[in-house]
Motif scaffolding. Structure first.
Motif, mmCIF file in Angstrom:
data_model
loop_
_atom_site.group_PDB
_atom_site.id
_atom_site.type_symbol
_atom_site.label_atom_id
_atom_site.label_comp_id
_atom_site.label_asym_id
_atom_site.label_seq_id
_atom_site.Cartn_x
_atom_site.Cartn_y
_atom_site.Cartn_z
ATOM 1 N N LYS A 192 54.729 84.342 68.413
ATOM 2 C CA LYS A 192 54.213 83.560 69.541
ATOM 3 C C LYS A 192 53.261 82.467 69.061
ATOM 4 N N TRP A 193 52.489 82.736 68.011
ATOM 5 C CA TRP A 193 51.570 81.717 67.499
ATOM 6 C C TRP A 193 52.343 80.504 66.996
ATOM 7 N N PHE A 194 53.399 80.764 66.207
ATOM 8 C CA PHE A 194 54.232 79.657 65.733
ATOM 9 C C PHE A 194 54.961 78.993 66.904
ATOM 10 N N GLY A 195 55.353 79.811 67.889
ATOM 11 C CA GLY A 195 56.019 79.259 69.063
ATOM 12 C C GLY A 195 55.119 78.315 69.833
ATOM 13 N N SER A 196 53.820 78.624 69.861
ATOM 14 C CA SER A 196 52.883 77.753 70.575
ATOM 15 C C SER A 196 52.736 76.403 69.883
ATOM 16 N N LEU A 197 52.890 76.390 68.561
ATOM 17 C CA LEU A 197 52.788 75.134 67.818
ATOM 18 C C LEU A 197 53.959 74.212 68.143
ATOM 19 N N ARG A 198 55.105 74.831 68.505
ATOM 20 C CA ARG A 198 56.289 74.041 68.847
ATOM 21 C C ARG A 198 56.377 73.774 70.346
ATOM 22 N N GLY A 199 55.405 74.283 71.105
ATOM 23 C CA GLY A 199 55.394 74.073 72.540
ATOM 24 C C GLY A 199 56.280 75.022 73.310
ATOM 25 N N ARG A 200 56.778 76.074 72.648
ATOM 26 C CA ARG A 200 57.677 77.028 73.313
ATOM 27 C C ARG A 200 56.925 78.180 73.973
ATOM 28 N N VAL A 201 55.665 78.382 73.577
ATOM 29 C CA VAL A 201 54.846 79.448 74.150
ATOM 30 C C VAL A 201 53.535 78.835 74.628
ATOM 31 N N ALA A 202 53.075 79.283 75.792
ATOM 32 C CA ALA A 202 51.833 78.737 76.352
ATOM 33 C C ALA A 202 50.666 79.009 75.409
ATOM 34 N N LYS A 203 49.787 78.035 75.254
ATOM 35 C CA LYS A 203 48.664 78.169 74.335
ATOM 36 C C LYS A 203 47.648 79.207 74.808
ATOM 37 N N ASP A 204 47.679 79.545 76.114
ATOM 38 C CA ASP A 204 46.742 80.546 76.612
ATOM 39 C C ASP A 204 47.347 81.958 76.618
ATOM 40 N N ASP A 205 48.513 82.101 75.982
ATOM 41 C CA ASP A 205 49.128 83.426 75.860
ATOM 42 C C ASP A 205 48.194 84.330 75.041
#
Length: 277
Positions: free
Chosen positions: A70-83
């Motif tokens: 999820k951390w890497f996903g947030s860098l690509r905009g695929r996971v919310a940063k407030d997850d």
């Protein structure tokens, strides 16, 4: 004899790494007491800790793999940063920075002066008392999901103290977590997560250094690798036991043990039964 000593030290490393009683202190003391042994050194300790951290990764694999993904996903905009998992990833990164800086700045002290048994005995007692007070007085209301960046950094700063044999990585970080009001399981789990990058980093660094300077691995590569494997196997069992224990019990038994061990060590040093350096 080196192989037997390595196995015994591996068992000791696996048994004490996750308990708030300092694995580095126990390895340091064992090096003075085991027949034919000596201080295994910071390099041996760092390398065998790789085994115990692999145990952490295996035991918490679902949590750790999810956090990383999820951390890497947030860098690509695929996971919310407030997850919450993204936040935990950043918390581990922020909490790791202090010990990385301290490890680089205090390299000589870590390898030499801080390994004095006088220091080890003293901090066993002092931080045992601190652990007891934090555990007893902590509010016990915060959960892992409510961890703030400020708290993550403070717990990371506490982890720096683990560079001194006798303090205990889990003891320092858990004490800070309890002082900040976190439940025992939450404090312990964050301590586990926080240790992974720091210990792997130190272990891999020491391994690289040892490849160029084989003499720094006191027992030799073969025994050191065996000790690392043993530490992994024992570590898995200890993690499972500890997480079950702290969900219903306090850290008082570890506090008593730390104080008793430190007191015995001070007596032995004062009487000249063992050498401090």
């Amino acid at each position: 004899m080196d192989w037997l000593i390595a196995i015994l030290l591996g068992v000791l490393q696996g048994a004490t790494e996750f308990l708030p009683i300092s694995s580095s202190a126990h390895l340091r003391i064992a090096g003075e007491l085991l027949p034919g042994a000596e201080d295994p050194g910071a390099t041996f300790t760092a390398i065998t800790q790789i085994g115990t951290e692999i145990a952490v990764v295996v035991f918490f694999w679902r949590d750790i793999s999810r956090i990383i993904a999820k951390w890497f996903g947030s860098l690509r905009g695929r996971v919310a940063k407030d997850d919450p998992d993204v936040k935990m990833g950043w918390l581990v990164i922020i909490g790791t920075i202090p010990i990385v800086l301290a490890g680089v700045l205090f390299q000589d002290l870590i390898r030499d002066q801080w390994r004095s048994l006088w220091i080890t005995a003293t901090v066993l007692i002092v931080f045992g008392i601190i652990l007891g007070l934090c555990d007893m007085l902590g509010k016990r209301v915060k959960t892992l999901e409510t961890t703030t960046y400020r708290d993550g950094l403070l717990i990371g700063l506490a982890q720096v103290l683990a560079l001194v044999p006798g303090v205990s990585r889990s003891g320092a970080t858990t004490s800070m977590g309890r002082a900040l009001g976190y439940e025992r399981p939450a404090a312990a789990k964050y301590a586990f997560f926080l240790a992974v990058p720091a210990v792997f980093g130190a272990g891999l660094y020491e391994t690289a250094q040892a490849i160029t300077e084989p003499s720094s691995v006191g027992l030799g590569w073969g025994p050191t690798i065996v000790a690392t494997i043993v530490a992994f196997l024992v570590g898995i069992a200890v993690i499972k036991w500890l997480m079950a224990f702290i969900s219903r019990g306090s850290f008082l038994p570890f506090v008593i043990y730390r104080i008793a061990l430190g007191a015995v060590l001070l007596v032995a040093l004062s009487a000249g039964w063992i050498d401090a350096q």
